[in-house]
Design a protein around this motif. Structure first.
Motif, PDB file in Angstrom:
ATOM      1  N   ARG A   1      12.771  31.872  54.044  1.00 34.45           N
ATOM      2  CA  ARG A   1      12.673  31.058  52.831  1.00 34.45           C
ATOM      3  C   ARG A   1      11.387  31.353  52.059  1.00 34.45           C
ATOM      4  O   ARG A   1      11.264  31.000  50.892  1.00 34.45           O
ATOM      5  CB  ARG A   1      12.717  29.564  53.169  1.00 34.45           C
ATOM      6  CG  ARG A   1      14.056  29.038  53.652  1.00 34.45           C
ATOM      7  CD  ARG A   1      13.985  27.532  53.873  1.00 34.45           C
ATOM      8  NE  ARG A   1      13.583  26.843  52.648  1.00 34.45           N
ATOM      9  CZ  ARG A   1      14.427  26.376  51.735  1.00 34.45           C
ATOM     10  NH1 ARG A   1      15.728  26.539  51.892  1.00 34.45           N
ATOM     11  NH2 ARG A   1      13.979  25.755  50.653  1.00 34.45           N
ATOM     12  N   LEU A   2      10.441  31.971  52.753  1.00 31.02           N
ATOM     13  CA  LEU A   2       9.140  32.271  52.158  1.00 31.02           C
ATOM     14  C   LEU A   2       9.126  33.689  51.604  1.00 31.02           C
ATOM     15  O   LEU A   2       9.756  34.591  52.168  1.00 31.02           O
ATOM     16  CB  LEU A   2       8.042  32.135  53.214  1.00 31.02           C
ATOM     17  CG  LEU A   2       7.859  30.743  53.832  1.00 31.02           C
ATOM     18  CD1 LEU A   2       7.002  30.835  55.084  1.00 31.02           C
ATOM     19  CD2 LEU A   2       7.237  29.793  52.823  1.00 31.02           C
ATOM     20  N   THR A   3       8.398  33.895  50.517  1.00 34.25           N
ATOM     21  CA  THR A   3       8.326  35.243  49.961  1.00 34.25           C
ATOM     22  C   THR A   3       7.625  36.209  50.914  1.00 34.25           C
ATOM     23  O   THR A   3       7.865  37.411  50.851  1.00 34.25           O
ATOM     24  CB  THR A   3       7.584  35.241  48.607  1.00 34.25           C
ATOM     25  OG1 THR A   3       6.310  34.616  48.762  1.00 34.25           O
ATOM     26  CG2 THR A   3       8.382  34.503  47.547  1.00 34.25           C
ATOM     27  N   GLU A   4       6.793  35.691  51.817  1.00 33.68           N
ATOM     28  CA  GLU A   4       6.127  36.565  52.790  1.00 33.68           C
ATOM     29  C   GLU A   4       7.108  37.087  53.825  1.00 33.68           C
ATOM     30  O   GLU A   4       6.868  38.109  54.466  1.00 33.68           O
ATOM     31  CB  GLU A   4       4.987  35.826  53.483  1.00 33.68           C
ATOM     32  CG  GLU A   4       5.437  34.713  54.395  1.00 33.68           C
ATOM     33  CD  GLU A   4       4.293  33.890  54.957  1.00 33.68           C
ATOM     34  OE1 GLU A   4       4.390  33.459  56.120  1.00 33.68           O
ATOM     35  OE2 GLU A   4       3.315  33.665  54.222  1.00 33.68           O
ATOM     36  N   GLY A   5       8.255  36.386  54.002  1.00 34.08           N
ATOM     37  CA  GLY A   5       9.283  36.830  54.923  1.00 34.08           C
ATOM     38  C   GLY A   5       8.874  36.726  56.381  1.00 34.08           C
ATOM     39  O   GLY A   5       8.001  35.934  56.745  1.00 34.08           O
ATOM     40  N   ILE A   6       9.505  37.561  57.201  1.00 32.74           N
ATOM     41  CA  ILE A   6       9.226  37.536  58.635  1.00 32.74           C
ATOM     42  C   ILE A   6       8.721  38.896  59.087  1.00 32.74           C
ATOM     43  O   ILE A   6       9.285  39.935  58.745  1.00 32.74           O
ATOM     44  CB  ILE A   6      10.483  37.136  59.448  1.00 32.74           C
ATOM     45  CG1 ILE A   6      10.145  37.086  60.947  1.00 32.74           C
ATOM     46  CG2 ILE A   6      11.677  38.044  59.161  1.00 32.74           C
ATOM     47  CD1 ILE A   6      11.207  36.442  61.786  1.00 32.74           C
ATOM     48  N   ASP A   7       7.632  38.874  59.840  1.00 33.81           N
ATOM     49  CA  ASP A   7       7.046  40.095  60.381  1.00 33.81           C
ATOM     50  C   ASP A   7       7.690  40.358  61.741  1.00 33.81           C
ATOM     51  O   ASP A   7       7.351  39.718  62.744  1.00 33.81           O
ATOM     52  CB  ASP A   7       5.534  39.940  60.527  1.00 33.81           C
ATOM     53  CG  ASP A   7       4.854  41.239  60.932  1.00 33.81           C
ATOM     54  OD1 ASP A   7       5.561  42.186  61.332  1.00 33.81           O
ATOM     55  OD2 ASP A   7       3.615  41.296  60.871  1.00 33.81           O
ATOM     56  N   LEU A   8       8.615  41.295  61.766  1.00 31.85           N
ATOM     57  CA  LEU A   8       9.369  41.570  62.992  1.00 31.85           C
ATOM     58  C   LEU A   8       8.549  42.328  64.021  1.00 31.85           C
ATOM     59  O   LEU A   8       8.980  42.486  65.161  1.00 31.85           O
ATOM     60  CB  LEU A   8      10.635  42.347  62.644  1.00 31.85           C
ATOM     61  CG  LEU A   8      11.655  41.520  61.851  1.00 31.85           C
ATOM     62  CD1 LEU A   8      12.744  42.420  61.293  1.00 31.85           C
ATOM     63  CD2 LEU A   8      12.275  40.435  62.725  1.00 31.85           C
ATOM     64  N   ASN A   9       7.338  42.773  63.634  1.00 31.11           N
ATOM     65  CA  ASN A   9       6.452  43.395  64.627  1.00 31.11           C
ATOM     66  C   ASN A   9       6.056  42.387  65.693  1.00 31.11           C
ATOM     67  O   ASN A   9       5.661  42.777  66.797  1.00 31.11           O
ATOM     68  CB  ASN A   9       5.208  43.950  63.940  1.00 31.11           C
ATOM     69  CG  ASN A   9       5.536  45.080  62.978  1.00 31.11           C
ATOM     70  OD1 ASN A   9       6.056  46.108  63.391  1.00 31.11           O
ATOM     71  ND2 ASN A   9       5.260  44.881  61.693  1.00 31.11           N
ATOM     72  N   ASN A  10       6.170  41.104  65.372  1.00 36.43           N
ATOM     73  CA  ASN A  10       5.854  40.053  66.343  1.00 36.43           C
ATOM     74  C   ASN A  10       7.042  39.724  67.244  1.00 36.43           C
ATOM     75  O   ASN A  10       6.903  38.908  68.154  1.00 36.43           O
ATOM     76  CB  ASN A  10       5.414  38.785  65.602  1.00 36.43           C
ATOM     77  CG  ASN A  10       4.148  38.996  64.794  1.00 36.43           C
ATOM     78  OD1 ASN A  10       3.255  39.720  65.220  1.00 36.43           O
ATOM     79  ND2 ASN A  10       4.064  38.369  63.621  1.00 36.43           N
ATOM     80  N   TYR A  11       8.193  40.340  66.972  1.00 31.69           N
ATOM     81  CA  TYR A  11       9.404  40.052  67.738  1.00 31.69           C
ATOM     82  C   TYR A  11      10.080  41.371  68.132  1.00 31.69           C
ATOM     83  O   TYR A  11      11.154  41.722  67.619  1.00 31.69           O
ATOM     84  CB  TYR A  11      10.368  39.194  66.904  1.00 31.69           C
ATOM     85  CG  TYR A  11       9.772  37.890  66.429  1.00 31.69           C
ATOM     86  CD1 TYR A  11       9.756  36.768  67.256  1.00 31.69           C
ATOM     87  CD2 TYR A  11       9.216  37.793  65.156  1.00 31.69           C
ATOM     88  CE1 TYR A  11       9.205  35.577  66.827  1.00 31.69           C
ATOM     89  CE2 TYR A  11       8.649  36.597  64.719  1.00 31.69           C
ATOM     90  CZ  TYR A  11       8.653  35.498  65.549  1.00 31.69           C
ATOM     91  OH  TYR A  11       8.096  34.318  65.119  1.00 31.69           O
ATOM     92  N   PRO A  12       9.456  42.124  69.052  1.00 30.73           N
ATOM     93  CA  PRO A  12       9.970  43.467  69.381  1.00 30.73           C
ATOM     94  C   PRO A  12      11.392  43.471  69.944  1.00 30.73           C
ATOM     95  O   PRO A  12      12.132  44.438  69.724  1.00 30.73           O
ATOM     96  CB  PRO A  12       8.961  43.983  70.408  1.00 30.73           C
ATOM     97  CG  PRO A  12       8.265  42.757  70.930  1.00 30.73           C
ATOM     98  CD  PRO A  12       8.238  41.787  69.797  1.00 30.73           C
ATOM     99  N   GLU A  13      11.804  42.412  70.644  1.00 31.84           N
ATOM    100  CA  GLU A  13      13.150  42.388  71.219  1.00 31.84           C
ATOM    101  C   GLU A  13      14.216  42.155  70.159  1.00 31.84           C
ATOM    102  O   GLU A  13      15.299  42.737  70.208  1.00 31.84           O
ATOM    103  CB  GLU A  13      13.244  41.307  72.307  1.00 31.84           C
ATOM    104  CG  GLU A  13      12.409  41.594  73.539  1.00 31.84           C
ATOM    105  CD  GLU A  13      12.615  40.549  74.621  1.00 31.84           C
ATOM    106  OE1 GLU A  13      13.545  39.716  74.476  1.00 31.84           O
ATOM    107  OE2 GLU A  13      11.857  40.540  75.594  1.00 31.84           O
ATOM    108  N   GLU A  14      13.907  41.297  69.199  1.00 37.68           N
ATOM    109  CA  GLU A  14      14.894  40.940  68.187  1.00 37.68           C
ATOM    110  C   GLU A  14      14.882  41.879  66.972  1.00 37.68           C
ATOM    111  O   GLU A  14      15.850  41.944  66.207  1.00 37.68           O
ATOM    112  CB  GLU A  14      14.645  39.513  67.695  1.00 37.68           C
ATOM    113  CG  GLU A  14      14.843  38.427  68.742  1.00 37.68           C
ATOM    114  CD  GLU A  14      13.613  38.187  69.617  1.00 37.68           C
ATOM    115  OE1 GLU A  14      13.663  37.302  70.487  1.00 37.68           O
ATOM    116  OE2 GLU A  14      12.607  38.903  69.408  1.00 37.68           O
TER     117      GLU A  14
END
Length: 367
Positions: free
Chosen positions: A309-322
């Motif tokens: 919902r945020l323009t910054e989005g999600i940093d998937l580097n913090n979620y290596p499995e997903e």
């Protein structure tokens, strides 16, 4: 010490707006205001006795119309939690411009509230009448002026798109009028006609802009606000640098917050729960009833859904499995102009926000 947000729901209004489905009642008495104040303080103290390590770094008085309450309400509530209140806490009160006298605003500021959220909605008086608002735009301008005079240096204003009779011209008048007031933050919501509201019962859907037109109005407001110096940081929220709503960011970051009052929601202590929409019960009972909705909130799916919902989005580097699954879906959408993907960070564009539910479902299809 545990930083936590505090939301206090004020279920009182002078008049119920026809589009509003929040829990509130009109025409309540001074004695009921007093009983409600005591119940809020009692419930806050119940939490602090159980969790003395809590530090409230944001407090939000929402509603309803918190500004119908006497100044003593804000003073007494904030006094009750002063030993657990962060020195730099953001303390917000929602305010209807039709309830904003000079003395009331000065008193609210002196009580400790340091941020206002004004329900302006439109700068066009005919649109305000159709929305059932009790103020006109001149009163909104006066409210902002009086708030600045009272010492408020952080003021937000609500703007509504997709309302009856709204055109590109009237929307531009409203956007520019709010920007001319030099507001620090603007929340721009698209009208949604909810079941149980007067709008729903009256079948007003046929009289408001259709979905395509509302989308055009939304994108026009996003562009114009950007041109006027307001950065979009969430689907409906725009701010000048450094004036993002710290309290609302707690919701989107899945941080802890406690809700007090009928219909209030909480995410705290590893659970998500809500209070029944029953003012009388809230006032009478020693502890507010809390119905658990979720035992283990804030897993990857929820964190990702809220982050998108945020323009910054999600940093998937913090979620290596997903990450591989989400990135695979993001790559499929990359050419649509709805999703951005860069260095493992996935976010939605303004056009993507219009289809956020569908896009987020596709991005998180495997979870």
């Amino acid at each position: 010490m545990v930083n936590t947000g505090l939301y206090i729901h004020v279920p009182f209004c002078i008049k119920k707006c026809p589009y509003c489905d929040f829990y509130s009642a009109a025409g309540c008495s001074e004695s009921e205001y007093g009983q409600y104040t005591s119940a809020v303080i009692r419930n806050i103290q119940n939490y602090l006795e159980k969790y003395p390590e809590i530090v409230f770094d944001t407090v939000y008085f929402g509603g309803g119309t918190p500004s119908v309450m006497p100044v003593s309400f804000f003073r007494d509530v904030l006094e009750s939690l002063k030993h657990n209140l962060d020195d730099g806490a953001e303390i917000t009160a929602e305010l209807n411009p039709g309830t904003a006298g000079e003395e009331k605003l000065a008193g609210i500021r002196q009580s400790g509230v340091n941020r206002l959220s004004l329900g302006i909605q439109s700068a066009v008086d005919s649109e305000l009448r159709d929305l059932g608002r009790i103020h006109n735009f001149r009163e909104a301008e006066t409210a902002v002026s009086l708030a600045r005079k009272a010492g408020f240096s952080n003021i937000s204003g609500d703007l509504m798109t997709g309302i009856k009779g709204q055109t590109e011209e009237t929307l531009m008048k409203s956007v520019n009028a709010l920007a001319d007031l030099e507001l620090d933050h603007i929340s721009s919501y698209m009208l949604k006609i909810e079941q149980g509201t007067e709008y729903f019962r009256n079948g007003i859907s046929s009289e408001v802009p259709d979905e395509e037109k509302t989308a055009e109005l939304y994108l026009l407001s996003v562009k114009t606000l950007a041109d006027r110096g307001y950065h979009q940081y969430e689907i409906s929220n725009f701010s000048r640098p450094g004036y993002e709503s710290r309290h609302n960011l707690k919701y989107w970051h899945c941080d802890d917050y406690i809700g007090i009052g009928p219909s209030a929601h909480s995410c705290f202590g590893g659970k998500r729960y809500e209070v029944p929409r029953d003012l009388s019960k809230f006032i009478k009972e020693k502890n507010q009833q809390e119905i658990i909705n979720e035992d283990h909130p804030c897993g990857f799916f929820e964190k990702a859904m809220l982050a998108l919902r945020l323009t910054e989005g999600i940093d998937l580097n913090n979620y290596p499995e997903e990450a591989p699954s989400v990135l695979k879906q993001a790559e499929k959408l990359a050419g649509t102009g709805l999703v951005k993907c860069r260095n493992g960070v996935v976010s939605l564009t303004a056009e993507g926000f219009l289809l956020s539910n569908e896009i987020i479902s596709r991005l998180l299809a495997d979870f």
